[in-house]
Design an enzyme around this catalytic site. Sequence first.
Site, short mmCIF file in Angstrom:
data_model
loop_
_atom_site.label_atom_id
_atom_site.label_comp_id
_atom_site.label_asym_id
_atom_site.label_seq_id
_atom_site.Cartn_x
_atom_site.Cartn_y
_atom_site.Cartn_z
N CYS A 8 39.66 43.59 48.42
CA CYS A 8 38.99 44.18 49.56
C CYS A 8 40.27 44.93 50.28
O CYS A 8 41.27 44.18 50.59
CB CYS A 8 38.16 43.47 49.86
SG CYS A 8 36.85 42.92 49.02
N GLU B 126 40.12 44.34 53.71
CA GLU B 126 40.29 43.28 54.60
C GLU B 126 41.40 42.32 54.14
O GLU B 126 42.29 41.97 54.75
CB GLU B 126 39.07 42.41 54.84
CG GLU B 126 37.95 43.39 55.39
CD GLU B 126 36.95 43.74 54.43
OE1 GLU B 126 37.40 44.34 53.28
OE2 GLU B 126 35.74 43.58 54.69
N CYS C 176 33.09 40.81 52.80
CA CYS C 176 32.46 40.01 51.80
C CYS C 176 32.80 38.53 52.05
O CYS C 176 33.59 38.25 52.82
CB CYS C 176 32.69 40.34 50.39
SG CYS C 176 34.44 39.81 50.07
N GLU D 81 40.70 48.57 43.36
CA GLU D 81 40.03 48.25 42.50
C GLU D 81 40.49 48.02 41.08
O GLU D 81 41.82 48.75 40.94
CB GLU D 81 38.63 49.16 42.29
CG GLU D 81 37.83 49.11 43.45
CD GLU D 81 36.62 49.90 43.35
OE1 GLU D 81 35.68 49.74 44.21
OE2 GLU D 81 36.73 50.97 42.35
N CYS E 186 36.59 37.58 51.92
CA CYS E 186 37.45 38.05 52.90
C CYS E 186 37.12 37.19 54.42
O CYS E 186 37.84 36.89 55.03
CB CYS E 186 37.00 39.42 53.26
SG CYS E 186 37.87 40.66 52.17
#
Length: 133
Positions: free
Chosen positions: A55, A57, A87, A46, A90
């Site tokens: 993310c 992934e 998401c 983050e 991804c």
Amino acid sequence: MSDARARLETLATEARARAYAPYSGYSVGAALEATDGSVFTGCNVENASYSVTCCAERSALFAAVSAGARSFRRIVVTAGGRAPYPCGSCRQALAEFAPELEVIVVTDDGARHEFTLDRLLPHPFRFTKGRQP
Ligand code: ZN
């Protein structure tokens, strides 16, 4: 569960422990298996500027592509609490390389959800040169 899947789950959980998630508190790990059996892991990273966040992934995918991998068999994504379904960003990023990727989502309570990527993202964006049909 196969040994390969168990290994991916372990690696994803280990990657999750390295997540940098001070804003959401939602740590996610991913383990992406290439078709040659090599595995690449990632965690969410983050940022104070939320849109810069990446993310787990995509962290795993970008590590894999940076190392030269281009085709993939499956990805395991782990988190505590709610199930870490990939998401949309991804899904699109993974579809670039493996539209039929096995996607296995695991939570600490043992729940497993399995999909193929083409089911999660049935119509990914594809770049085609020239006019669209
Ligand atoms: Zn994502």
